[in-house]
Design a protein around this motif. Structure first.
Motif, PDB file in Angstrom:
ATOM      1  N   GLU A  16      48.032  71.949  39.002  1.00 26.98           N
ATOM      2  CA  GLU A  16      47.971  73.430  38.664  1.00 26.98           C
ATOM      3  C   GLU A  16      49.215  73.821  37.865  1.00 26.98           C
ATOM      4  O   GLU A  16      49.004  74.520  36.856  1.00 26.98           O
ATOM      5  N   THR A  20      48.851  75.163  33.966  1.00 27.44           N
ATOM      6  CA  THR A  20      49.632  76.104  33.486  1.00 27.44           C
ATOM      7  C   THR A  20      50.315  76.053  32.472  1.00 27.44           C
ATOM      8  O   THR A  20      50.333  76.736  31.351  1.00 27.44           O
ATOM      9  N   HIS A  43      36.500  78.015  31.052  1.00 24.49           N
ATOM     10  CA  HIS A  43      37.561  78.083  32.068  1.00 24.49           C
ATOM     11  C   HIS A  43      37.150  79.258  32.933  1.00 24.49           C
ATOM     12  O   HIS A  43      37.169  80.335  32.589  1.00 24.49           O
ATOM     13  N   THR A  44      36.846  78.922  34.280  1.00 20.87           N
ATOM     14  CA  THR A  44      36.368  80.075  35.194  1.00 20.87           C
ATOM     15  C   THR A  44      37.504  80.113  36.224  1.00 20.87           C
ATOM     16  O   THR A  44      37.448  81.083  37.201  1.00 20.87           O
ATOM     17  N   GLY A  45      38.620  79.586  36.315  1.00 22.60           N
ATOM     18  CA  GLY A  45      39.756  79.633  36.953  1.00 22.60           C
ATOM     19  C   GLY A  45      40.443  78.558  37.225  1.00 22.60           C
ATOM     20  O   GLY A  45      40.003  77.443  37.088  1.00 22.60           O
ATOM     21  N   MET A  46      41.595  78.515  37.589  1.00 23.23           N
ATOM     22  CA  MET A  46      42.603  77.345  37.958  1.00 23.23           C
ATOM     23  C   MET A  46      42.173  76.684  39.116  1.00 23.23           C
ATOM     24  O   MET A  46      42.108  75.305  38.967  1.00 23.23           O
ATOM     25  N   LYS A  47      41.371  77.174  40.177  1.00 17.51           N
ATOM     26  CA  LYS A  47      41.172  76.400  41.219  1.00 17.51           C
ATOM     27  C   LYS A  47      39.863  75.537  40.858  1.00 17.51           C
ATOM     28  O   LYS A  47      40.107  74.232  40.904  1.00 17.51           O
ATOM     29  N   SER A  48      39.062  75.919  40.114  1.00 21.20           N
ATOM     30  CA  SER A  48      37.900  75.333  39.652  1.00 21.20           C
ATOM     31  C   SER A  48      38.047  74.279  38.664  1.00 21.20           C
ATOM     32  O   SER A  48      37.488  73.073  38.658  1.00 21.20           O
ATOM     33  N   THR A  49      38.927  74.580  37.905  1.00 20.83           N
ATOM     34  CA  THR A  49      39.382  73.425  36.902  1.00 20.83           C
ATOM     35  C   THR A  49      40.067  72.338  37.487  1.00 20.83           C
ATOM     36  O   THR A  49      39.935  71.304  37.065  1.00 20.83           O
TER      37      THR A  49
END
Length: 141
Positions: A16, A20, A43-49
């Protein structure tokens, strides 16, 4: 017994944090263009990526190679060292990080070539079908 820390900027770095840093500098569409990973365009969010990168070794290693040799601007190692996963490579102590490189066609080609040295184990998911025995059609033993 003491554990010797690897001389690798990826040692102990969470995915993460790495994403970032890269996305703040290059933006998600820029990363998609540089790494040829369409997932970054949407990109739909850091968690899904992060989950995508954990599930796809080739993509994670491509991002790590990009981070080491383009964002941190360490010199590329010899091809025999590129065959090792990025987290297993050691950087010589006399080398220090430089300024991030701008995204160019040459950069995209360099990252692709560096990633092609990695050989992935292909798991065969296709199982061989058992031989059909007409005298025992249900396979009862």
């Amino acid at each position: 017994m003491t554990v010797k820390k690897q001389n690798n900027p990826l040692f102990g770095l969470k995915l993460e944090v790495l994403l970032t840093e890269l996305s703040d500098h290059y933006t998600w569409p820029g990363l998609s263009e540089a790494l040829c990973i369409d997932r970054f365009n949407f990109h739909t969010g850091m968690k899904s990526t992060s989950k995508f990168l954990r599930n796809n070794q080739w993509a994670r290693e491509k991002v790590e190679v990009f981070y080491l040799y383009e964002f941190k601007a360490y010199p590329y190692p010899e091809p025999k060292f590129l065959a090792k996963p990025p987290r297993d490579r050691n950087i010589p102590e006399e080398q220090s990080p430089g300024e991030p490189n701008a995204i160019t066609d040459a950069l995209i080609d360099r990252v692709d070539i560096a990633c092609k040295y990695r050989i992935y184990d292909k798991v065969s998911t296709i199982k061989e079908e058992p031989v059909y025995d007409p005298s025992n059609p249900w396979g009862v033993k």
